[in-house]
Scaffold this active site. Sequence first.
Site, PDB file in Angstrom:
ATOM      1  CG  HIS A  67      40.961 -11.880 -43.113  1.00 38.73           C
ATOM      2  ND1 HIS A  67      41.517 -10.439 -43.331  1.00 38.73           N
ATOM      3  CD2 HIS A  67      40.277 -11.959 -44.363  1.00 38.73           C
ATOM      4  CE1 HIS A  67      41.018 -10.007 -44.433  1.00 38.73           C
ATOM      5  NE2 HIS A  67      40.108 -10.981 -45.116  1.00 38.73           N
ATOM      6  CG  ASP A  69      38.009 -11.577 -37.359  1.00 41.76           C
ATOM      7  OD1 ASP A  69      36.814 -11.348 -37.856  1.00 41.76           O
ATOM      8  OD2 ASP A  69      38.932 -11.753 -38.245  1.00 41.76           O
ATOM      9  CD  GLN A  74      33.916 -15.066 -43.540  1.00 48.67           C
ATOM     10  OE1 GLN A  74      32.826 -15.381 -43.755  1.00 48.67           O
ATOM     11  NE2 GLN A  74      34.655 -14.349 -44.357  1.00 48.67           N
ATOM     12  CE  LYS A  94      33.941 -10.176 -44.602  1.00 49.41           C
ATOM     13  NZ  LYS A  94      34.648 -10.637 -45.959  1.00 49.41           N
ATOM     14  CB  CYS A 105      42.793 -12.081 -47.170  1.00 54.95           C
ATOM     15  SG  CYS A 105      42.116 -10.935 -48.063  1.00 54.95           S
TER      16      CYS A 105
HETATM   17  C1  PLP Z   1      37.476 -13.632 -40.993  1.00 53.50           C
HETATM   18  C2  PLP Z   1      37.886 -12.231 -41.435  1.00 53.50           C
HETATM   19  N1  PLP Z   1      38.041 -11.500 -40.688  1.00 53.50           N
HETATM   20  C3  PLP Z   1      38.228 -10.133 -41.101  1.00 53.50           C
HETATM   21  C4  PLP Z   1      37.954  -9.954 -42.385  1.00 53.50           C
HETATM   22  C5  PLP Z   1      37.899  -8.293 -42.945  1.00 53.50           C
HETATM   23  O1  PLP Z   1      36.687  -7.911 -43.166  1.00 53.50           O
HETATM   24  P1  PLP Z   1      36.650  -6.478 -43.934  1.00 53.50           P
HETATM   25  O2  PLP Z   1      37.505  -6.728 -45.145  1.00 53.50           O
HETATM   26  O3  PLP Z   1      35.330  -6.301 -44.308  1.00 53.50           O
HETATM   27  O4  PLP Z   1      37.120  -5.506 -42.948  1.00 53.50           O
HETATM   28  C6  PLP Z   1      37.302 -10.878 -43.200  1.00 53.50           C
HETATM   29  C7  PLP Z   1      36.901 -10.507 -44.607  1.00 53.50           C
HETATM   30  O5  PLP Z   1      37.058 -11.447 -45.796  1.00 53.50           O
HETATM   31  C8  PLP Z   1      37.482 -12.119 -42.696  1.00 53.50           C
HETATM   32  O6  PLP Z   1      36.947 -13.125 -43.675  1.00 53.50           O
END
Ligand code: PLP
Lengths: 414, 143
Positions: free
Chosen positions: A122, A199, A202, A225, A366
């Site tokens: 992401h 990270d 998910q 999430k 993203c």
């Molecule tokens: C794999 C992953 N990392 C990071 C994020 C970022 O999350 P946030 O927008 O809540 O900071 C997301 C959000 O879609 C994600 O799917």
Amino acid sequence: MLDVEKIRRDFPILSKTLEGKPLVYLDNAATTHKPESVIRALDNFYRQDNSNIHRSTHGLANKATEDYERTRRHVARFIGAACAQEIVFTRNATESINLVARSWAAENLKAGDEILVTEMEHHANVVPWQMLAREKGLKLKVLPFDDQGLLKMDELDSLLTEKVKLFAFTWVSNVLGTVNPVEELVRRAKARGAAVLVDAAQAAPHLGVDVRKLGCDFLAFSAHKMLGPTGVGVLWGREELLDAMPPYQGGGSMIEDVRLPEGTTWNLAPWKFEAGTPDIAGVACFDAALDYLEALGMDEVHRREAELTALALDRLQRVEGFRLYGTRDPSRRGAVISFNLEGANASDLGQLLDSMGVAVRTGKLCAHPIMRHYGVEGMARASFYFYNTGEEVERFVQDLQRCRKILGVPAVKA
Amino acid sequence: MTEALPPKLKAMVEELNSVDDLTDKYEILIEIGGRLEEIPEEAKTEANLVRGCQSVVHVYGGLQDGKMAFRGHADAMIVNGLLTLLVEGLSGLTPREVLAVSPDFIKETGVVKALTPSRVNGFYNIYERVKALALAASNAGGK
Ligand SMILES: Cc1ncc(COP(=O)(O)O)c(C=O)c1O
């Protein structure tokens, strides 16, 4: 067995209609809905307990502080942290990653050092490193994935040179749904002396997390999430690392003593990373979200999602022109299905499905590098959570068939 | 509200308003977009690209005999329909007449919920581009 109808009654928004049709919410990878218990806790916080924390001595402030710190202990238990001091509250997973970039990495990495990420990150786990790399003369390296959406594990060791000081990767891809072999990735990176950030944005909502078993150094995720309020993120870091790290932002609460014109000293971790008034209500009520998940059990959450995903993949396979991005192997994927219909534009699919009451995400998700990998402008993505039902999956697929007709997608021969 | 719209635009808007269901409206938009004349590949330039849309959208136009002539293309069908409302509906008007058309009609049709920059449909960004083209033409001496 989980009684899904009972569960659905806990989520007021799920009985909403969209465009006059019962809502089918399949955008859980973007954010999940909140159960009544979390909504009520938020309402109750502002009615009964509202106060700033860590500052005033009055009873309300004590209660608010206690609620806030209780969630910290709860998060620590939820992910198997050694102690609550290893939990830093941020705004979201993105800020958690930025914190590590700006504090730990800015302090410990020097020009010429390398950071390894994967091709399936992401943007939240790419851009902070690129920004730091530009400033400090670091080099970003990329572990690619194959067309099945699986990391090319055989390229890992050659990428993990001794210049690589950090390996930052996603546990579960928000586009491909791939569940990466997190323990192996951590082990191999640590064996080469690199620090590891996972990270888990998910992963934490869907799989049980045990940071001690993972063996990584940092782990980031967002409350929104996983049934929690927006505005709350978590950074877990190993205690000795957090203790040694400089602050991220300056301000109130993060200091021990402030002297003029200089000589200010920092509070202890994790508070030295929490400058200013945080999302107190959000953090306090994240507790109720964790309660909810624990009552269900993460194994059960995962089992249900796997069932829904298997059903969806089976049905979608029969839709002509359906193109899946990611593996079909159920043991290596989560509840995220990104796809295109040959001859159709993803944004048309998203808008048409929306007009039928089905909420999916479309676009670049993203993850521009993943779009580039497959040479597509965008994708449509359906993502499930435990409160989705088999009927919803069937309706989604039926409506997708209807989209095909409306868009006049020509029949394709296999 | 549709009273004040120029005739070609008015006809398309009334077509959209003749059905209630959003899917039906989208079908009509797709049909409307299908009538739009293709633009030459050479016109798909960076300068004609409308930024901030999820799909790839090109719009251009200028004065022809004192009237605006717009053309455009979107690679998504629904957006192409939205684009057609503006490109077809506002062609043949003077720049000043184009500038006098309020974009609010789109909210009444129900196919665009809010007139804010939104990546999903891009209507607002396309509208802003069309307006900018009319303004440029009007500054260049058109009326
Ligand atoms: C794999 C992953 N990392 C990071 C994020 C970022 O999350 P946030 O927008 O809540 O900071 C997301 C959000 O879609 C994600 O799917």
